[in-house]
Design an enzyme around this catalytic site. Structure first.
Site, PDB file in Angstrom:
ATOM      1  CE1 TYR A  96     -17.961   4.964   0.611  1.00 25.05           C
ATOM      2  CE2 TYR A  96     -19.883   3.605   1.069  1.00 25.05           C
ATOM      3  CZ  TYR A  96     -18.592   3.739   0.592  1.00 25.05           C
ATOM      4  OH  TYR A  96     -17.920   2.643   0.100  1.00 25.05           O
ATOM      5  NE  ARG A 106     -14.299   7.260   6.281  1.00 26.75           N
ATOM      6  CZ  ARG A 106     -14.822   7.082   7.500  1.00 26.75           C
ATOM      7  NH1 ARG A 106     -15.877   6.308   7.680  1.00 26.75           N
ATOM      8  NH2 ARG A 106     -14.305   7.682   8.538  1.00 26.75           N
ATOM      9  CD  GLN A 116      -6.230   2.101  -6.455  1.00 27.77           C
ATOM     10  OE1 GLN A 116      -6.637   1.004  -6.111  1.00 27.77           O
ATOM     11  NE2 GLN A 116      -4.966   2.434  -6.349  1.00 27.77           N
ATOM     12  CB  VAL A 132     -14.025   8.223  -2.742  1.00 25.88           C
ATOM     13  CG1 VAL A 132     -14.139   6.967  -3.616  1.00 25.88           C
ATOM     14  CG2 VAL A 132     -13.841   7.820  -1.286  1.00 25.88           C
ATOM     15  CG  HIS A 147     -12.194   2.735  -6.855  1.00 26.95           C
ATOM     16  ND1 HIS A 147     -11.175   2.267  -6.074  1.00 26.95           N
ATOM     17  CD2 HIS A 147     -12.225   1.924  -7.952  1.00 26.95           C
ATOM     18  CE1 HIS A 147     -10.607   1.212  -6.664  1.00 26.95           C
ATOM     19  NE2 HIS A 147     -11.216   0.998  -7.799  1.00 26.95           N
ATOM     20  N   GLY A 156       1.232   5.227  -2.862  1.00 28.46           N
ATOM     21  CA  GLY A 156       0.331   4.895  -1.755  1.00 28.46           C
ATOM     22  C   GLY A 156      -0.815   3.964  -2.080  1.00 28.46           C
ATOM     23  CB  THR A 157      -2.240   2.011  -4.418  1.00 26.01           C
ATOM     24  OG1 THR A 157      -3.033   0.830  -4.623  1.00 26.01           O
ATOM     25  CG2 THR A 157      -1.270   2.168  -5.564  1.00 26.01           C
ATOM     26  CB  SER A 158      -2.134  -2.369  -0.884  1.00 27.71           C
ATOM     27  OG  SER A 158      -3.485  -2.361  -1.305  1.00 27.71           O
TER      28      SER A 158
HETATM   29  P1  OAD Z   1      -4.785   0.273   0.802  1.00 27.09           P
HETATM   30  O1  OAD Z   1      -5.238   0.612   2.181  1.00 27.09           O
HETATM   31  O2  OAD Z   1      -4.974  -1.112   0.321  1.00 27.09           O
HETATM   32  O3  OAD Z   1      -3.240   0.572   0.675  1.00 27.09           O
HETATM   33  C1  OAD Z   1      -2.698   1.767   1.141  1.00 27.09           C
HETATM   34  C2  OAD Z   1      -1.229   1.790   0.799  1.00 27.09           C
HETATM   35  O4  OAD Z   1      -0.710   3.032   1.236  1.00 27.09           O
HETATM   36  C3  OAD Z   1      -0.409   0.695   1.466  1.00 27.09           C
HETATM   37  O5  OAD Z   1       0.444   0.083   0.512  1.00 27.09           O
HETATM   38  C4  OAD Z   1       0.399   1.456   2.515  1.00 27.09           C
HETATM   39  O6  OAD Z   1       1.697   0.899   2.718  1.00 27.09           O
HETATM   40  C5  OAD Z   1       0.525   2.815   1.862  1.00 27.09           C
HETATM   41  N1  OAD Z   1       0.763   3.954   2.771  1.00 27.09           N
HETATM   42  C6  OAD Z   1       0.420   4.093   4.078  1.00 27.09           C
HETATM   43  N2  OAD Z   1       0.801   5.300   4.541  1.00 27.09           N
HETATM   44  C7  OAD Z   1       1.383   5.945   3.496  1.00 27.09           C
HETATM   45  C8  OAD Z   1       1.970   7.249   3.342  1.00 27.09           C
HETATM   46  N3  OAD Z   1       2.013   8.131   4.323  1.00 27.09           N
HETATM   47  N4  OAD Z   1       2.457   7.561   2.120  1.00 27.09           N
HETATM   48  C9  OAD Z   1       2.409   6.677   1.079  1.00 27.09           C
HETATM   49  N5  OAD Z   1       1.870   5.460   1.188  1.00 27.09           N
HETATM   50  C10 OAD Z   1       1.362   5.083   2.372  1.00 27.09           C
HETATM   51  O7  OAD Z   1      -5.457   1.340  -0.176  1.00 27.09           O
HETATM   52  P2  OAD Z   1      -5.651   1.308  -1.748  1.00 27.09           P
HETATM   53  O8  OAD Z   1      -4.534   0.592  -2.407  1.00 27.09           O
HETATM   54  O9  OAD Z   1      -5.957   2.686  -2.168  1.00 27.09           O
HETATM   55  O10 OAD Z   1     -11.806   0.601  -3.215  1.00 27.09           O
HETATM   56  O11 OAD Z   1      -6.961   0.455  -1.876  1.00 27.09           O
HETATM   57  C11 OAD Z   1      -7.511   0.238  -3.135  1.00 27.09           C
HETATM   58  C12 OAD Z   1      -9.014   0.196  -3.074  1.00 27.09           C
HETATM   59  O12 OAD Z   1      -9.465  -0.762  -2.129  1.00 27.09           O
HETATM   60  C13 OAD Z   1      -9.678   1.465  -2.614  1.00 27.09           C
HETATM   61  O13 OAD Z   1      -9.860   2.406  -3.633  1.00 27.09           O
HETATM   62  C14 OAD Z   1     -10.994   1.000  -2.117  1.00 27.09           C
HETATM   63  C15 OAD Z   1     -10.474  -0.141  -1.307  1.00 27.09           C
HETATM   64  O14 OAD Z   1     -11.317  -0.986  -0.788  1.00 27.09           O
HETATM   65  C16 OAD Z   1     -13.111   0.869  -3.208  1.00 27.09           C
HETATM   66  O15 OAD Z   1     -13.681   1.486  -2.323  1.00 27.09           O
HETATM   67  C17 OAD Z   1     -13.805   0.332  -4.417  1.00 27.09           C
END
Ligand code: OAD
Length: 229
Positions: free
Chosen positions: A52, A55, A85, A87, A103, A168-170
């Site tokens: 961290y 990060r 989500q 940090v 988070h 931008g979230t999976s």
């Molecule tokens: P992920 O890494 O799971 O997903 C990232 C998403 O961003 C994916 O769907 C990519 O396709 C997309 N992406 C990549 N480049 C991009 C761009 N330039 N513009 C837009 N989208 C793009 O990340 P999160 O969904 O944020 O939790 O993950 C959720 C949580 O899991 C996080 O907050 C963290 C993690 O482990 C904790 O730390 C508790």
């Protein structure tokens, strides 16, 4: 219009902050299980702190990108709340004024004895850094397996949305991903992500399969259209 925006690591990708689920399955070279769980903290506090600390340095060196800036600009015309989500602090630095960190934040440390004791930090957290009650400080981050204290507030905010925008979230991590089900049935949903996330059971989503920087421009066009109706 009340616009509620759920963001994830993807919005910060163009600022040079790695996403979590990149194709190598590692997060900035680390296995998530070794650094982002309470078990990891019990096993190796030094490694977790180092991760961290890195990060935090990475986030400090990064600058908000066009995606963050376009989101902040939406406030000129709409009432916007960002539920992130992430940090990092790139939404705030881009100018977004209402940001809920689901988070936690890299820029806060908290007591391991009393979770109400939270401190702003800029530099590293080291072994031996203690809260006022004498316990080791940890990052104020929600790890896997821990409760998400802000989720109820986030759900209440989401219920009020006239438009729900996801960037931008999976959509793989709960309870954050479940927020989509807190929207009213008629609330339009827009998703900006180059890899369309799998959102089961929700119909009629406007998908924009692009990076945040360009996708946000298209999302704003849709928002403009919807707010004219
Ligand atoms: P992920 O890494 O799971 O997903 C990232 C998403 O961003 C994916 O769907 C990519 O396709 C997309 N992406 C990549 N480049 C991009 C761009 N330039 N513009 C837009 N989208 C793009 O990340 P999160 O969904 O944020 O939790 O993950 C959720 C949580 O899991 C996080 O907050 C963290 C993690 O482990 C904790 O730390 C508790």
């Amino acid at each position: 219009m009340k616009i509620v925006v759920l963001t994830g690591a993807g919005i910060s990708a163009e600022s040079g902050i790695p996403t979590f689920r990149a194709s190598d399955g590692l997060w900035a070279g680390y296995d998530i299980n070794d650094v982002a769980t309470y078990d990891a903290w019990r096993k190796d506090k030094e490694l977790v702190l180092q991760f961290y600390n890195e990060r935090r340095q990475n986030a400090k060196q990064a600058a908000p990108n066009k995606g963050h800036l376009l989101l902040a600009e939406l406030e000129k015309k709409h009432e916007v709340t960002v539920i992130t989500q992430n940090v990092d602090d790139l939404h705030e630095r881009a100018g977004s004024s209402k940001v809920v960190h689901l988070h936690g934040s890299l820029f806060e440390a908290r007591s391991t004895l009393d979770e109400r004791l939270v401190y702003d930090i800029e530099g590293d957290i080291l072994i031996g850094d203690k809260c006022e009650k004498g316990s080791q400080l940890r990052p104020n981050i929600v790890w896997f397996g821990e409760a998400v204290p802000m989720i109820e507030k986030a759900a209440e905010i989401t219920e009020e949305a006239d438009i729900f925008l996801i960037v931008g979230t999976s959509m793989l991590v709960y309870p954050a991903a479940g927020l989509i089900h807190s929207t009213k049935q008629e609330t339009p949903i827009i998703v900006v992500d180059p890899n369309k996330p799998d959102i089961g059971g929700v119909l009629g989503i406007h998908f924009i399969e692009e990076k945040a920087s360009t996708g946000m421009l298209k999302a704003i066009e849709i928002i403009d259209q919807l707010s004219k109706n």
